[in-house]
Design an enzyme around this catalytic site. Structure first.
Site, mmCIF file in Angstrom:
data_model
loop_
_atom_site.group_PDB
_atom_site.id
_atom_site.type_symbol
_atom_site.label_atom_id
_atom_site.label_comp_id
_atom_site.label_asym_id
_atom_site.label_seq_id
_atom_site.Cartn_x
_atom_site.Cartn_y
_atom_site.Cartn_z
ATOM 1 N N TYR A 1 8.652 -4.648 34.218
ATOM 2 C CA TYR A 1 8.913 -3.230 33.890
ATOM 3 C C TYR A 1 7.680 -2.648 33.190
ATOM 4 C CZ TYR A 1 10.042 0.739 31.062
ATOM 5 O OH TYR A 1 9.982 1.964 30.468
ATOM 6 N N SER B 1 5.451 4.475 28.600
ATOM 7 C CA SER B 1 6.192 3.860 27.500
ATOM 8 C C SER B 1 5.246 3.169 26.533
ATOM 9 C CB SER B 1 7.177 2.838 28.079
ATOM 10 O OG SER B 1 7.696 2.021 27.060
ATOM 11 N N ARG C 1 15.412 -11.818 20.227
ATOM 12 C CA ARG C 1 15.448 -11.585 21.684
ATOM 13 C C ARG C 1 14.031 -11.793 22.212
ATOM 14 N NH1 ARG C 1 17.189 -5.696 23.947
ATOM 15 N NH2 ARG C 1 15.298 -5.102 22.793
ATOM 16 N N LYS D 1 4.646 0.384 34.364
ATOM 17 C CA LYS D 1 4.199 1.573 33.618
ATOM 18 C C LYS D 1 2.669 1.580 33.542
ATOM 19 C CE LYS D 1 8.099 3.509 32.974
ATOM 20 N NZ LYS D 1 8.381 4.751 33.727
ATOM 21 N N ASN E 1 20.055 -1.351 25.055
ATOM 22 C CA ASN E 1 19.379 -0.713 23.927
ATOM 23 C C ASN E 1 20.289 -0.637 22.696
ATOM 24 O OD1 ASN E 1 17.922 1.376 26.379
ATOM 25 N ND2 ASN E 1 16.845 -0.207 25.264
HETATM 26 C C1 WQD Z 1 15.364 -1.816 19.647
HETATM 27 C C2 WQD Z 1 15.516 -2.858 18.535
HETATM 28 C C3 WQD Z 1 15.948 -5.088 19.317
HETATM 29 C C4 WQD Z 1 19.887 -4.242 20.999
HETATM 30 C C5 WQD Z 1 13.072 -0.834 25.104
HETATM 31 C C6 WQD Z 1 11.989 -0.871 26.138
HETATM 32 C C7 WQD Z 1 11.211 0.412 26.103
HETATM 33 C C8 WQD Z 1 12.165 1.554 26.280
HETATM 34 C C9 WQD Z 1 13.176 1.550 25.139
HETATM 35 C C10 WQD Z 1 12.432 2.143 28.565
HETATM 36 C C11 WQD Z 1 14.823 -4.173 18.875
HETATM 37 C C12 WQD Z 1 17.133 -4.556 18.505
HETATM 38 C C13 WQD Z 1 18.658 -4.107 20.375
HETATM 39 C C14 WQD Z 1 20.900 -5.033 20.390
HETATM 40 C C15 WQD Z 1 19.401 -5.500 18.574
HETATM 41 N N1 WQD Z 1 12.840 1.463 27.512
HETATM 42 N N2 WQD Z 1 18.432 -4.729 19.190
HETATM 43 N N3 WQD Z 1 20.608 -5.631 19.191
HETATM 44 O O1 WQD Z 1 13.298 -3.036 23.050
HETATM 45 O O2 WQD Z 1 12.328 -1.337 21.416
HETATM 46 O O3 WQD Z 1 12.483 -0.772 23.835
HETATM 47 O O4 WQD Z 1 13.894 0.307 25.267
HETATM 48 O O5 WQD Z 1 11.496 2.886 28.634
HETATM 49 O O6 WQD Z 1 10.275 0.401 27.145
HETATM 50 O O7 WQD Z 1 11.094 -1.917 25.804
HETATM 51 O O8 WQD Z 1 14.551 -0.899 22.474
HETATM 52 O O9 WQD Z 1 16.876 -0.428 21.859
HETATM 53 O O10 WQD Z 1 16.368 -2.496 23.281
HETATM 54 O O11 WQD Z 1 15.745 -2.465 20.871
HETATM 55 O O12 WQD Z 1 19.167 -6.058 17.488
HETATM 56 O O13 WQD Z 1 22.042 -5.205 20.896
HETATM 57 O O14 WQD Z 1 16.899 -3.169 18.373
HETATM 58 O O15 WQD Z 1 15.699 -6.451 18.971
HETATM 59 O O16 WQD Z 1 14.277 -4.693 17.674
HETATM 60 P P1 WQD Z 1 13.126 -1.630 22.631
HETATM 61 P P2 WQD Z 1 15.979 -1.569 22.182
#
Ligand code: WQD
Length: 336
Positions: free
Chosen positions: A149, A124, A294, A153, A198
């Site tokens: 997590y 990742s 977050r 990785k 996500n």
């Molecule tokens: C994306 C953006 C949030 C939810 C994570 C893991 C990564 C991989 C993918 C496993 C961020 C914003 C999110 C919400 C929001 N996982 N957000 N409101 O954090 O980039 O990656 O998932 O392999 O390893 O780190 O993905 O989709 O959680 O967030 O505003 O309800 O959306 O702040 O900027 P992230 P995400």
């Protein structure tokens, strides 16, 4: 035969479809802790060929050894099986280290017994933390993980690299950016457990009325519109990258025993841009509000795709609109 661990999961199931469509025989292993058997029907509906399936907890060393003696024709593994919720890993570190490291070691022991073998490892972009330069290349430094997590990785990559030095196994590490979307048939897609962590599944569940409104985690970042930027890649493009990587090793085209590739579109998109694009593409107005940041979020991350383009002969082809629309079609199919 290709062993796909976690093959009933989101990325695993889409990769099984692409493997089968390229003529590979697939054995799926999944412990069903975060996936359902119905995904096997979805894959079969798409490819018209039911993959072999074994329910097994890969932490069971004897079970893994028995599987390899039952299927001596396994010549490669695509290893997806792992727990993947960043926040949950902060609360349950031991479960994450146990579930994400022990299975990998059990698999490597078995690969080490073979004359020749190959492994594709699901890594990742989390390993980069907040990279200093955009786009992020594979030479960017791996930074201290911000979560158990992310650490699993990094540890996984190190374990594979050290083992490859003393074995006949070759490996490719794929560092994913943000996988989104679903297969165009809407027979398979993302099945988040409980409240989605996500962004995209939370958006589609809000759009379908399952969630009241989307919380946007912060609008005070140093980005053009103040919200975080990510590289959102269609899961089908990501799946195809796995097939390219596997075939690179099967055809012995790899230059090093262990190679690493960033898999993204090369384009950064902010949360507010995602919301606007989703509304434009689907015609659905989204309820959202801006809330606090977050913890643990990086401000910006998007991939340099030069190495994957040149050496894997792979490039993301599907647009953000297609990815968001497919995610929406999938969500609607779940709520029929
Ligand atoms: C994306 C953006 C949030 C939810 C994570 C893991 C990564 C991989 C993918 C496993 C961020 C914003 C999110 C919400 C929001 N996982 N957000 N409101 O954090 O980039 O990656 O998932 O392999 O390893 O780190 O993905 O989709 O959680 O967030 O505003 O309800 O959306 O702040 O900027 P992230 P995400």
């Amino acid at each position: 035969m290709i062993l796909v661990t976690g093959g009933l999961g989101f990325i695993g199931s889409h990769t099984v479809v692409e493997l089968q469509q390229q003529g590979h025989e697939v054995l799926i292993v999944d412990d069903l802790s975060n996936a359902s058997l119905s995904v096997l029907d979805g894959i079969t509906a798409i490819t018209k060929s039911r993959p072999k399936f074994l329910q097994l907890d890969l932490k069971d060393k004897c079970g893994v050894a028995q599987m390899f003696s039952k299927y001596p024709e396994i010549k490669g593994i695509i290893h997806f099986a792992a727990s993947k919720a960043v926040g949950e890993s902060m609360e349950k570190p031991l479960q994450y280290y146990e579930n994400n490291i022990v299975p990998l070691i059990n698999l490597l022991y078995e690969l080490g017994k073979k004359e020749k073998s190959c492994l594709i490892f699901s890594s990742s972009c989390t390993v980069y933390g907040q990279a200093m330069e955009m786009p992020i290349t594979e030479e960017a430094p791996v930074q201290k993980a911000l979560s158990p997590y992310g650490n699993t990785k990094q540890m996984g990559e190190d374990i594979i690299t050290d083992f490859a030095k003393v074995s006949t196994m070759d490996a490719i590490l794929l560092r994913y950016f943000n996988p989104i979307g679903a297969h165009e048939t809407a027979y398979i897609g993302e099945l988040p457990n409980g409240v989605p962590q996500n962004l995209i599944p939370y958006i589609t569940q809000t759009a379908v009325g399952k969630r009241k409104e989307l919380s946007v985690f912060g609008q005070d970042y140093q980005t053009p519109d103040g919200t975080c930027i990510r590289d959102y890649i269609h899961v089908v493009d990501l799946a195809k990258a796995h097939v390219k990587a596997l075939e690179r090793l099967l055809l012995k085209k790899n230059i090093e025993k262990v190679e690493c590739f960033n898999i993204g579109t090369g384009k950064g998109t902010s949360v507010l841009e995602i919301i606007k694009t989703f509304e434009k593409t689907t015609g659905v107005v989204l309820n959202y509000k801006i809330v606090e940041r977050r913890e643990g979020d990086v401000m910006e991350a998007y991939a340099s795709t030069t190495k994957a383009n040149k050496m894997l002969g792979w490039k993301a082809e599907l647009s953000l609109e297609e990815a968001l629309n497919s995610a929406w079609m999938w969500e609607k199919s779940l709520n029929k």
